[in-house]
Design an enzyme around this catalytic site. Sequence first.
Site, PDB file in Angstrom:
ATOM      1  N   CYS A   2       0.535 -11.127 -31.996  1.00 48.87           N
ATOM      2  CA  CYS A   2       0.752 -10.029 -32.942  1.00 48.87           C
ATOM      3  C   CYS A   2       2.244  -9.731 -33.051  1.00 48.87           C
ATOM      4  O   CYS A   2       2.997  -9.898 -32.102  1.00 48.87           O
ATOM      5  CB  CYS A   2       0.015  -8.755 -32.548  1.00 48.87           C
ATOM      6  SG  CYS A   2      -1.770  -8.918 -32.421  1.00 48.87           S
ATOM      7  N   ARG A  27       4.972 -16.019 -33.756  1.00 48.49           N
ATOM      8  CA  ARG A  27       4.114 -15.506 -32.692  1.00 48.49           C
ATOM      9  C   ARG A  27       2.651 -15.898 -32.889  1.00 48.49           C
ATOM     10  O   ARG A  27       1.851 -15.808 -31.970  1.00 48.49           O
ATOM     11  CB  ARG A  27       4.227 -13.981 -32.626  1.00 48.49           C
ATOM     12  CG  ARG A  27       5.617 -13.505 -32.276  1.00 48.49           C
ATOM     13  CD  ARG A  27       5.718 -11.995 -32.320  1.00 48.49           C
ATOM     14  NE  ARG A  27       4.990 -11.384 -31.235  1.00 48.49           N
ATOM     15  CZ  ARG A  27       5.480 -11.200 -30.015  1.00 48.49           C
ATOM     16  NH1 ARG A  27       6.696 -11.606 -29.727  1.00 48.49           N
ATOM     17  NH2 ARG A  27       4.759 -10.614 -29.077  1.00 48.49           N
ATOM     18  N   TRP A  75      -3.128 -11.219 -34.546  1.00 50.44           N
ATOM     19  CA  TRP A  75      -3.853 -12.348 -33.973  1.00 50.44           C
ATOM     20  C   TRP A  75      -5.172 -11.777 -33.455  1.00 50.44           C
ATOM     21  O   TRP A  75      -5.175 -10.973 -32.535  1.00 50.44           O
ATOM     22  CB  TRP A  75      -3.039 -12.974 -32.846  1.00 50.44           C
ATOM     23  CG  TRP A  75      -3.534 -14.301 -32.368  1.00 50.44           C
ATOM     24  CD1 TRP A  75      -3.212 -15.537 -32.854  1.00 50.44           C
ATOM     25  CD2 TRP A  75      -4.435 -14.543 -31.259  1.00 50.44           C
ATOM     26  NE1 TRP A  75      -3.852 -16.514 -32.132  1.00 50.44           N
ATOM     27  CE2 TRP A  75      -4.616 -15.942 -31.155  1.00 50.44           C
ATOM     28  CE3 TRP A  75      -5.113 -13.704 -30.373  1.00 50.44           C
ATOM     29  CZ2 TRP A  75      -5.420 -16.518 -30.187  1.00 50.44           C
ATOM     30  CZ3 TRP A  75      -5.931 -14.287 -29.413  1.00 50.44           C
ATOM     31  CH2 TRP A  75      -6.075 -15.676 -29.326  1.00 50.44           C
ATOM     32  N   ASN A 101      -0.316  -4.051 -30.631  1.00 48.15           N
ATOM     33  CA  ASN A 101      -0.399  -5.380 -30.031  1.00 48.15           C
ATOM     34  C   ASN A 101      -0.996  -5.209 -28.653  1.00 48.15           C
ATOM     35  O   ASN A 101      -0.504  -4.413 -27.858  1.00 48.15           O
ATOM     36  CB  ASN A 101       1.001  -6.006 -29.943  1.00 48.15           C
ATOM     37  CG  ASN A 101       0.995  -7.385 -29.304  1.00 48.15           C
ATOM     38  OD1 ASN A 101      -0.054  -7.955 -29.058  1.00 48.15           O
ATOM     39  ND2 ASN A 101       2.174  -7.914 -29.036  1.00 48.15           N
ATOM     40  N   GLY A 102      -2.084  -5.931 -28.350  1.00 50.02           N
ATOM     41  CA  GLY A 102      -2.705  -5.817 -27.034  1.00 50.02           C
ATOM     42  C   GLY A 102      -4.209  -5.616 -27.141  1.00 50.02           C
ATOM     43  O   GLY A 102      -4.814  -5.852 -28.187  1.00 50.02           O
ATOM     44  N   GLU A 488       2.652 -33.337 -21.373  1.00 51.14           N
ATOM     45  CA  GLU A 488       3.351 -32.558 -22.401  1.00 51.14           C
ATOM     46  C   GLU A 488       3.292 -33.254 -23.757  1.00 51.14           C
ATOM     47  O   GLU A 488       3.112 -32.605 -24.792  1.00 51.14           O
ATOM     48  CB  GLU A 488       4.811 -32.333 -21.973  1.00 51.14           C
ATOM     49  CG  GLU A 488       5.692 -31.652 -22.991  1.00 51.14           C
ATOM     50  CD  GLU A 488       5.258 -30.244 -23.344  1.00 51.14           C
ATOM     51  OE1 GLU A 488       5.791 -29.703 -24.339  1.00 51.14           O
ATOM     52  OE2 GLU A 488       4.386 -29.668 -22.654  1.00 51.14           O
ATOM     53  N   LYS A 492       1.624 -31.577 -27.115  1.00 50.70           N
ATOM     54  CA  LYS A 492       2.327 -31.412 -28.391  1.00 50.70           C
ATOM     55  C   LYS A 492       1.502 -31.968 -29.550  1.00 50.70           C
ATOM     56  O   LYS A 492       1.416 -31.351 -30.607  1.00 50.70           O
ATOM     57  CB  LYS A 492       3.689 -32.121 -28.350  1.00 50.70           C
ATOM     58  CG  LYS A 492       4.748 -31.403 -27.595  1.00 50.70           C
ATOM     59  CD  LYS A 492       5.172 -30.126 -28.299  1.00 50.70           C
ATOM     60  CE  LYS A 492       5.670 -29.106 -27.312  1.00 50.70           C
ATOM     61  NZ  LYS A 492       4.648 -28.481 -26.471  1.00 50.70           N
ATOM     62  N   GLU A 495      -1.429 -29.606 -30.220  1.00 54.29           N
ATOM     63  CA  GLU A 495      -1.022 -28.302 -30.745  1.00 54.29           C
ATOM     64  C   GLU A 495      -0.752 -28.330 -32.244  1.00 54.29           C
ATOM     65  O   GLU A 495      -1.164 -27.422 -32.964  1.00 54.29           O
ATOM     66  CB  GLU A 495       0.256 -27.823 -30.042  1.00 54.29           C
ATOM     67  CG  GLU A 495       0.040 -27.286 -28.649  1.00 54.29           C
ATOM     68  CD  GLU A 495       1.338 -26.814 -28.037  1.00 54.29           C
ATOM     69  OE1 GLU A 495       1.354 -25.721 -27.450  1.00 54.29           O
ATOM     70  OE2 GLU A 495       2.361 -27.536 -28.137  1.00 54.29           O
ATOM     71  N   HIS A 511      -9.922 -44.884 -13.453  1.00 52.48           N
ATOM     72  CA  HIS A 511     -10.935 -43.977 -12.927  1.00 52.48           C
ATOM     73  C   HIS A 511     -11.599 -43.166 -14.036  1.00 52.48           C
ATOM     74  O   HIS A 511     -11.994 -42.025 -13.822  1.00 52.48           O
ATOM     75  CB  HIS A 511     -10.312 -43.050 -11.879  1.00 52.48           C
ATOM     76  CG  HIS A 511      -9.801 -43.772 -10.678  1.00 52.48           C
ATOM     77  ND1 HIS A 511     -10.600 -44.071  -9.590  1.00 52.48           N
ATOM     78  CD2 HIS A 511      -8.575 -44.284 -10.409  1.00 52.48           C
ATOM     79  CE1 HIS A 511      -9.884 -44.730  -8.694  1.00 52.48           C
ATOM     80  NE2 HIS A 511      -8.654 -44.870  -9.159  1.00 52.48           N
ATOM     81  N   LYS A 610       3.003 -17.865 -30.060  1.00 54.63           N
ATOM     82  CA  LYS A 610       4.167 -18.238 -29.267  1.00 54.63           C
ATOM     83  C   LYS A 610       4.216 -17.473 -27.950  1.00 54.63           C
ATOM     84  O   LYS A 610       4.497 -18.027 -26.904  1.00 54.63           O
ATOM     85  CB  LYS A 610       5.437 -17.939 -30.083  1.00 54.63           C
ATOM     86  CG  LYS A 610       6.722 -18.373 -29.396  1.00 54.63           C
ATOM     87  CD  LYS A 610       6.807 -19.871 -29.330  1.00 54.63           C
ATOM     88  CE  LYS A 610       8.108 -20.338 -28.724  1.00 54.63           C
ATOM     89  NZ  LYS A 610       8.114 -21.801 -28.585  1.00 54.63           N
TER      90      LYS A 610
END
Length: 615
Positions: A2, A27, A75, A101-102, A488, A492, A495, A511, A610
């Site tokens: 948010c 964000r 969000w 926000n929260g 990583e 990426k 995402e 395995h 973010k």
Amino acid sequence: MCGIVGYIGHRDAYPIIVKGLQRLEYRGYDSAGVAIFDGNEINLAKTKGKVEDLKKKAESSISVGGNLGIGHTRWATHGVPNDVNSHPHYSNSGNLVIIHNGIIENYESVKKELTKRGYIFHSDTDTEVLVNLIEEVQKTEDVKLGKAVQIALNQVVGAYAIAVFDKRKPDEIVVAKLGSPLAIGVGENEFFIASDASPFIEFTNNAVYLEDEEMAIIRLGKEIKLRKIKDDAIAYPNILELQMNLEEIEKGGYDHFMLKEIYEQPRAILDTYRGRLRVDQGIVKMAGIDEHLEKFINADRIIIVACGTSWHAGLVAEYIFEDLARIPVEVEYASEFRYRNPVITNKDVLIAISQSGETADTLAAIKLAKENGAFVFGVCNVVGSSIARETHAGAYTHAGPEIGVASTKAFTTQITVLTLIALKLAKEKGKFSESKFHEYLTELETIPGKVEKALESNPLIEIISEVYKDSTNCLYLGRGYNFPVALEGALKLKEISYIHAEGYPAAEMKHGPIALIDEQMPVFVIATKKGHYEKVVSNIQEIKSRKGKIIAIVTEGDEQVTELADHVIEVPETLESLTPLLTTIPLQLLSYHIAVMRGCNVDQPRNLAKSVTVE
């Protein structure tokens, strides 16, 4: 998550708020809204979608004139993304309007009680419950808005950053914080409110960052009035001078923030070690370590807590600390750490890593570690952030603002800071000779130039991306220091391109993951000359025999892997512990180009934020 923006002063509020919301798009959000007071009424517009959609709706449906306003990007937590659930929210009387926000965890019980008292709710949000609770306190306690906010917040459980105003008092905004970031920009007879400083950086360099459980009453013509929410104690604002500049939060000619930030890595790494890495003196100078050196030297172990990309940087650091400084290291997901009743003692050092410095799970891990006597050291990018304030000591990465949701320069600058710490501890513990220490310092100083060299592969990477842009699954393999880089690289791709990808230690391929390999499966293998090279070559041969498509990241001049792979991308040679700073560059570029070719929103990937300020 948010984004919050507010303004009160002598300028038109609407353009400031809309531009501020656009700066906070990184964000992550699914809806947006704005409320402007024109002197008589609050004019509200909100919509599911992007800020651009909000602009069209607001400018065609409401009066946008006025010197007081608040705006929000949401969000979704409580209630699906739609126009009604979007912020801002009115109280039942229409006098109060709030952005939040929260999460208010006990909103259901509060809502039931307010419903009994005649309140009607139009949305599914916890935020509408909060604004009506504030209104109920105003009525029943006969208090001003600031006091009503304080009393209401003492009745709720959860996390919040809020801004609320009453149209009957148009010279005042009340803000409060617990767990979610909130900054107040201080100008000449004007104030700005935002989740971070980017929305107001062109208007003022002076900012106050609220601490947890603090509220501020912001009134025109008066100084900010700070209070502790729990006990009403007076707090005193600490006005910080911001170091950010406007150019850093603009695209600078790049198509996307992510690409800009990938190309900023040579400068970001240099800025991160500037003043700390002193090759001519043969030292690493870091105030946060120097002042607490005994804590690190005498530690039984180092615990690293982080989430996402920062967790991967922590995994690289595990190799570095154990290899160079010979200190035992455990790397933990911050989101799991406090839920498994971990054993923590006063002989432990906990390193918390976060780009934003506001990651809720990491902050919770910090508090738990402090309660158990551990020394806590923070590594983050945002000056004045919650992690910077909550930890005993720390180091900033100096990467500059990272706007793209998918972290790039955060990863490499975090590794740079952690490498500096490991080198310093290795020297202090007598694990390095002078010549070996100087070799590492000298080589680290060359890394920005070598990253620039790695970036020269961009045209080739664009060609490779075209070949694999329609893949549905990908496998990433690495060994040793480059196993976290494989993780990583896969993250990426997931995402920003929404392609399923998995990172594995190359030796683990047999395995399980080897069952997935066929002629349709691209396998990205990090195969630099430093670090188990022959073993990785054997893994590549196993892939090739099963007709997998091999894209290899190799050291310049490599011949053996080049003969086996379908595509090779070269990076300069360096010390094994520093290879992640180079091998991650091609994987970042691959993810970027594949996402662009697939038509994905690179800077604002779906469902992601973010700064994850809720658990």
